[in-house]
Design a protein around this motif. Structure first.
Motif, short mmCIF file in Angstrom:
data_model
loop_
_atom_site.label_atom_id
_atom_site.label_comp_id
_atom_site.label_asym_id
_atom_site.label_seq_id
_atom_site.Cartn_x
_atom_site.Cartn_y
_atom_site.Cartn_z
N LEU A 242 6.87 -4.06 -4.42
CA LEU A 242 7.07 -3.59 -3.05
C LEU A 242 7.73 -2.22 -3.10
O LEU A 242 8.70 -2.02 -3.83
N PRO B 71 0.81 -1.22 0.00
CA PRO B 71 0.00 0.00 0.00
C PRO B 71 0.85 1.28 0.00
O PRO B 71 0.30 2.38 -0.11
N ASN C 268 11.72 -4.57 4.34
CA ASN C 268 11.24 -5.84 4.89
C ASN C 268 11.81 -7.05 4.16
O ASN C 268 11.32 -8.15 4.35
S1 SF4 Z 1 7.43 -0.53 4.38
FE1 SF4 Z 1 7.99 -0.57 2.20
S2 SF4 Z 1 6.94 -2.42 1.43
FE2 SF4 Z 1 5.95 -1.88 3.35
S3 SF4 Z 1 4.23 -0.53 2.83
FE3 SF4 Z 1 5.99 0.81 3.24
S4 SF4 Z 1 6.89 1.13 1.22
FE4 SF4 Z 1 5.58 -0.66 1.01
#
Ligand code: SF4
Length: 432
Positions: free
Chosen positions: A296, A264, A301
């Motif tokens: 992504l 998202p 992550n």
């Molecule tokens: S941490 Fe990275 S992968 Fe997760 S929602 Fe935010 S931008 Fe997307």
């Protein structure tokens, strides 16, 4: 309850356990052969199994003769008010005729159509719409609209059975999502015939898609519904087909073409993912393979929840990673991410193999490990969700253990771990 009977619409089985059939309706004047055939070809290409055309005039019946001959998918003639047109549409070779027994001129006229359909071996769709219930059900409609819809449909079914005609499917349509859900649930318990699902006049592409996904998705998830049509206020019928497929794909009822998953995004995003996702979605439309592609917004992550994707990208400010089925494939400059992703997909589609270059993979893995390490402490949405899941699992285990050794739940009340009251060396449960 799933339908027990089925109909055969020009070679496409509807009901009786067959895959849910996608249909749509042309938006052109049917008599305009060039425009209608062009639209039918577009919807067939988009994945429509069946197409319906409105047949309100004799000139449309004339066109129908050519349409059924040239259409790459079976054609249903949509008739209202005029049983003569229904007879003509049957004679024109329509693979199915849709009519509303309540507005076709009485049981004798319905009988005439049923007789002709029997002679030709052509199925019918009998439909009930919330806006056109028979007069004797109007009082009930005010009091209990769902029961009025169901009763109208059951009465039509009984009429067809009295006419010894059973080669039909049934639709109950309403502009109300809750009524559609409730009415189809009730109807599916009362009749064995296949059900056509749709939300009448659902709305624009945005709101209509959502209403349809909620209404039809709920029913389909219950195993109710044999064919679906998404009604959207657009001249592009193929858009309806695409939405229908997204609903079926989301429920894993049918597979067609790629599945795109995308995070998202959040404050960690370091590239223009909006544009990138839109471009990937558009380019994926060209592919027929049911490949899963993940996007992504960052590599913080790792590959994480997208590790099952056939292909994916994860970006950072200057560089990004192409990955496949949980493993890095290669690190690429940010501006090359989409091109390189599609190069990998194309290679796979051509060879059915995912080629891995060990050196590129190692470089990608090292890049990913570095980013993960640099951001190890960040509470990303994914990490928060994982923590929450772990906590829930821990609580469920503790409650199970407490129930098993008799510490809790003797009266059948579900208990939960009381975090605030739990010292490190002990657990206390409170009523949930
Ligand atoms: S941490 Fe990275 S992968 Fe997760 S929602 Fe935010 S931008 Fe997307």
């Amino acid at each position: 309850m799933a339908s027990q009977r089925h109909v055969n619409v020009g070679g496409v089985q509807v009901g009786g356990g067959a895959p849910v059939v996608v249909q749509t309706m042309t938006k052109t004047e049917t008599a305009n052969l060039t425009a209608t055939m062009a639209q039918i070809r577009r919807v067939a290409e988009a994945g429509a199994d069946i197409v319906r055309c409105a047949v309100p005039r004799d000139k449309d019946v004339e066109a129908l003769k050519t349409i059924v001959r040239e259409s790459p998918i079976p054609v249903i003639a949509d008739i209202h008010f005029n049983h003569t047109l229904a007879l003509k549409a049957l004679d024109a070779g329509a693979h199915c005729v849709r009519l509303n027994p309540g507005n076709i001129g009485g049981p004798d006229k319905v009988a005439e159509v049923a007789r002709r359909a029997t002679e030709l071996g052509t199925p019918l769709r009998i439909g009930v719409n919330s806006g056109s219930l028979p007069k004797h059900l109007h009082a009930l409609e005010r009091e209990n609209p769902v029961e009025a819809l169901v009763r109208a449909a059951v009465e039509f079914v009984e009429l067809m059975e009295r006419l010894d005609f059973r080669d039909f499917k049934v639709s109950i349509k309403s502009t109300s999502v809750p009524y559609t859900i409730a009415a189809n649930r009730a109807l599916s318990e009362r009749i064995p015939y296949p059900l056509h699902l749709g939300i009448t006049e659902a709305g624009t592409k945005w709101s209509g898609s959502l209403k349809s996904a909620v209404g039809l998705g709920t029913l389909l998830a219950d195993g109710i519904g044999d064919t679906i049509r998404i009604s959207l206020s657009t001249f592009h019928a193929e858009e309806e087909v695409k939405v229908a497929w997204e609903i079926l794909k989301a429920l894993k009822l049918r597979e067609r073409g790629p599945v795109l998953i995308a995070c998202p995004t959040c404050g960690r995003l370091q590239f223009d993912m909006d544009t990138v996702v839109a471009e990937i979605e558009r380019r994926l439309e060209r592919y027929a393979d049911p490949i899963e592609v993940a996007v992504l917004g960052c590599a913080v992550n790792g590959i994480g929840e997208a590790s099952h994707a056939d292909f994916g990208i994860t970006g950072a400010r200057n560089e990004g990673l192409i990955f496949s089925r949980g493993k890095p494939l290669k690190k690429v400059p940010q501006e090359r991410l989409v091109e390189e992703l599609f190069a990998e997909i194309d290679r796979y589609v051509a060879s059915r193999r995912i080629d891995v270059d060990a050196a590129s993979q190692a470089e990608g893995a090292a890049w990913l490990a570095r980013i993960e390490e640099e951001n190890a402490g960040d509470l990303t949405p994914e990490r928060l969700a994982a923590l929450e899941r772990a906590k829930q699992a821990e609580q469920a285990d503790l409650v199970d253990a407490a129930l098993a050794d008799g510490r809790a739940g003797e009266d059948g009340v579900v208990l939960r771990l009381d975090e605030a009251a739990s010292p490190v060396d002990g657990r206390r449960f409170t009523r949930a």
